[in-house]
Design a protein around this motif. Sequence first.
Motif, mmCIF file in Angstrom:
data_model
loop_
_atom_site.group_PDB
_atom_site.id
_atom_site.type_symbol
_atom_site.label_atom_id
_atom_site.label_comp_id
_atom_site.label_asym_id
_atom_site.label_seq_id
_atom_site.Cartn_x
_atom_site.Cartn_y
_atom_site.Cartn_z
ATOM 1 N N LEU A 154 0.616 9.815 -19.043
ATOM 2 C CA LEU A 154 -0.124 8.573 -18.828
ATOM 3 C C LEU A 154 -1.439 8.641 -19.587
ATOM 4 O O LEU A 154 -2.070 9.703 -19.638
ATOM 5 N N SER A 155 -1.860 7.512 -20.124
ATOM 6 C CA SER A 155 -3.105 7.455 -20.879
ATOM 7 C C SER A 155 -3.905 6.231 -20.458
ATOM 8 O O SER A 155 -3.345 5.256 -19.927
ATOM 9 N N GLU A 156 -5.193 6.278 -20.695
ATOM 10 C CA GLU A 156 -6.038 5.126 -20.418
ATOM 11 C C GLU A 156 -5.518 3.914 -21.193
ATOM 12 O O GLU A 156 -5.183 4.017 -22.368
ATOM 13 N N GLY A 157 -5.427 2.797 -20.515
ATOM 14 C CA GLY A 157 -4.928 1.578 -21.131
ATOM 15 C C GLY A 157 -3.468 1.287 -20.873
ATOM 16 O O GLY A 157 -2.993 0.188 -21.176
ATOM 17 N N ASP A 158 -2.731 2.254 -20.329
ATOM 18 C CA ASP A 158 -1.327 2.019 -20.026
ATOM 19 C C ASP A 158 -1.190 0.931 -18.963
ATOM 20 O O ASP A 158 -1.926 0.921 -17.964
ATOM 21 N N GLU A 159 -0.236 0.034 -19.162
ATOM 22 C CA GLU A 159 0.020 -1.041 -18.203
ATOM 23 C C GLU A 159 1.042 -0.565 -17.187
ATOM 24 O O GLU A 159 2.154 -0.161 -17.543
ATOM 25 N N VAL A 160 0.666 -0.619 -15.902
ATOM 26 C CA VAL A 160 1.496 0.004 -14.872
ATOM 27 C C VAL A 160 1.653 -0.891 -13.646
ATOM 28 O O VAL A 160 0.866 -1.801 -13.404
ATOM 29 N N VAL A 161 2.692 -0.591 -12.884
ATOM 30 C CA VAL A 161 2.919 -1.168 -11.573
ATOM 31 C C VAL A 161 2.995 -0.006 -10.591
ATOM 32 O O VAL A 161 3.467 1.077 -10.935
ATOM 33 N N ILE A 162 2.523 -0.216 -9.379
ATOM 34 C CA ILE A 162 2.354 0.873 -8.419
ATOM 35 C C ILE A 162 3.462 0.859 -7.368
ATOM 36 O O ILE A 162 3.770 -0.179 -6.780
ATOM 37 N N ASN A 163 4.057 2.017 -7.133
ATOM 38 C CA ASN A 163 4.957 2.219 -5.996
ATOM 39 C C ASN A 163 4.085 2.545 -4.784
ATOM 40 O O ASN A 163 3.455 3.599 -4.740
ATOM 41 N N PRO A 164 4.031 1.661 -3.778
ATOM 42 C CA PRO A 164 3.100 1.872 -2.671
ATOM 43 C C PRO A 164 3.521 2.909 -1.649
ATOM 44 O O PRO A 164 2.738 3.275 -0.775
ATOM 45 N N GLY A 165 4.762 3.389 -1.740
ATOM 46 C CA GLY A 165 5.241 4.390 -0.796
ATOM 47 C C GLY A 165 4.810 5.790 -1.200
ATOM 48 O O GLY A 165 5.161 6.258 -2.276
ATOM 49 N N MET A 166 4.068 6.471 -0.338
ATOM 50 C CA MET A 166 3.539 7.802 -0.627
ATOM 51 C C MET A 166 4.281 8.875 0.173
ATOM 52 O O MET A 166 4.531 8.711 1.376
ATOM 53 N N ASN A 167 4.637 9.966 -0.490
ATOM 54 C CA ASN A 167 5.230 11.139 0.178
ATOM 55 C C ASN A 167 6.583 10.833 0.820
ATOM 56 O O ASN A 167 6.826 11.179 1.979
ATOM 57 N N TRP A 168 7.476 10.216 0.072
ATOM 58 C CA TRP A 168 8.819 9.954 0.603
ATOM 59 C C TRP A 168 9.507 11.249 0.995
ATOM 60 O O TRP A 168 10.152 11.324 2.036
ATOM 61 N N GLY A 169 9.390 12.273 0.161
ATOM 62 C CA GLY A 169 10.047 13.538 0.450
ATOM 63 C C GLY A 169 11.326 13.720 -0.341
ATOM 64 O O GLY A 169 11.703 12.888 -1.161
ATOM 65 N N SER A 170 12.024 14.819 -0.075
ATOM 66 C CA SER A 170 13.199 15.204 -0.865
ATOM 67 C C SER A 170 14.510 14.627 -0.341
ATOM 68 O O SER A 170 15.530 14.671 -1.029
ATOM 69 N N ASN A 171 14.525 14.107 0.876
ATOM 70 C CA ASN A 171 15.745 13.559 1.462
ATOM 71 C C ASN A 171 15.870 12.086 1.092
ATOM 72 O O ASN A 171 15.084 11.254 1.537
ATOM 73 N N LEU A 172 16.867 11.761 0.281
ATOM 74 C CA LEU A 172 17.034 10.378 -0.160
ATOM 75 C C LEU A 172 17.492 9.457 0.963
ATOM 76 O O LEU A 172 17.377 8.236 0.862
ATOM 77 N N ASN A 173 18.026 10.034 2.053
ATOM 78 C CA ASN A 173 18.544 9.225 3.146
ATOM 79 C C ASN A 173 17.450 8.638 4.032
ATOM 80 O O ASN A 173 17.639 7.601 4.676
ATOM 81 N N CYS A 174 16.312 9.305 4.093
ATOM 82 C CA CYS A 174 15.213 8.819 4.927
ATOM 83 C C CYS A 174 13.908 9.438 4.450
ATOM 84 O O CYS A 174 13.903 10.463 3.762
ATOM 85 N N SER A 175 12.798 8.821 4.844
ATOM 86 C CA SER A 175 11.491 9.307 4.419
ATOM 87 C C SER A 175 11.023 10.476 5.264
ATOM 88 O O SER A 175 11.472 10.677 6.397
ATOM 89 N N ALA A 176 10.082 11.246 4.711
ATOM 90 C CA ALA A 176 9.512 12.407 5.393
ATOM 91 C C ALA A 176 8.538 11.961 6.484
ATOM 92 O O ALA A 176 8.055 10.821 6.478
ATOM 93 N N PRO A 177 8.211 12.853 7.426
ATOM 94 C CA PRO A 177 7.295 12.486 8.511
ATOM 95 C C PRO A 177 5.922 12.031 8.038
ATOM 96 O O PRO A 177 5.278 11.208 8.703
ATOM 97 N N ASP A 178 5.446 12.547 6.899
ATOM 98 C CA ASP A 178 4.122 12.160 6.420
ATOM 99 C C ASP A 178 4.165 11.001 5.420
ATOM 100 O O ASP A 178 3.175 10.715 4.748
#
Length: 334
Positions: A78-102
């Motif tokens: 990533l560099s300054e000036g890059d045009e981005v959209v944000i994924n608002p979900g933080m710390n999903w975790g490694s299990n694709l079936n459900c999110s982590a406790p945090d």
Amino acid sequence: MKAVLLHGTGGPEKVQYTDVERPVPGIGEVLVRLKNASLNRRDLFITYGLYPGMKLPSILGADGAGIVYAAGENVEGLSEGDEVVINPGMNWGSNLNCSAPDFHVLGMPADGTYAEYVKVPAESVYRKPAYLTWSEAAAIPLSALTAYRAIITRGELAEGDTVFIPGIGGGVALFALQIAAARGARVFVSSSSDEKIARAKEMGAAGGINYRSDQWVQELNKEMGGADVIIDGVGGAAFKDFVFLAKPGGKLVSFGATAGPVPEFVLPRVFFKQLDIRGTTMGSPEEFADMLQFFEQHEIRPVIDKQFSLKDAVSALKYMEENRAFGKIVLDIS
């Protein structure tokens, strides 16, 4: 910087447009200069304290798109000036079936996107699809991700399936309609507004019903012939009707309960029809990337109902509360 801050609960009137210190990105983080943000019903619920893990004061807002303004140490790709959209979900975790406790979402407890700048982990930003405007890109994240996971991952929608989406007009429901239609499904909707049903048909719905009709369930069942997949964000007393409308062996995917708890639930109607009832919310980083790719492939554009300036966020939240919107409500920041 200017931001929309919630100090205490009690509704949109408790929100303040004020000056706060601009955040500084740490290791592995980027600072995004926001162009637009968008509202979600989650934001409105938070102003009333109707959300778990309340931690105030906090800058509201989960969804946003903008330009990388600065990067902390150890940020690559990533560099300054890059045009981005944000994924608002933080710390999903490694299990694709459900999110982590945090797992948590921007906009409380972490400061969100109703601001001129937001600080997020570098892995939470993705290249903005070039065909989308800034407003459209900001309207996508939370609602489109929720709809994508509900339709594709949890609903396992196949081409030719029949889908029923109650309460059409909200962000998730409209994205679910667009995704299902692009997938080649027959989509039916419901609403208390004939106008919203007509607009949904213009977007690709095969049919719709006004649920204020006394016989709406029977009429829809006759027209639709039962649903392979039902994408429900309503809940409440109507949930039993959704069970009736599902085909034997069908799936009922729940992502919300704007009408409140289900008052009565007759289990034999579930097990005699061999139904799957599946819960879902948000989605993994992998699903976020897949969702963006799916949107680009089909050039799906969000429906934007109305735009407000950042300083008018209180008016925007009140407008959302009126339940008149068809599509996303967006804040202009730049």
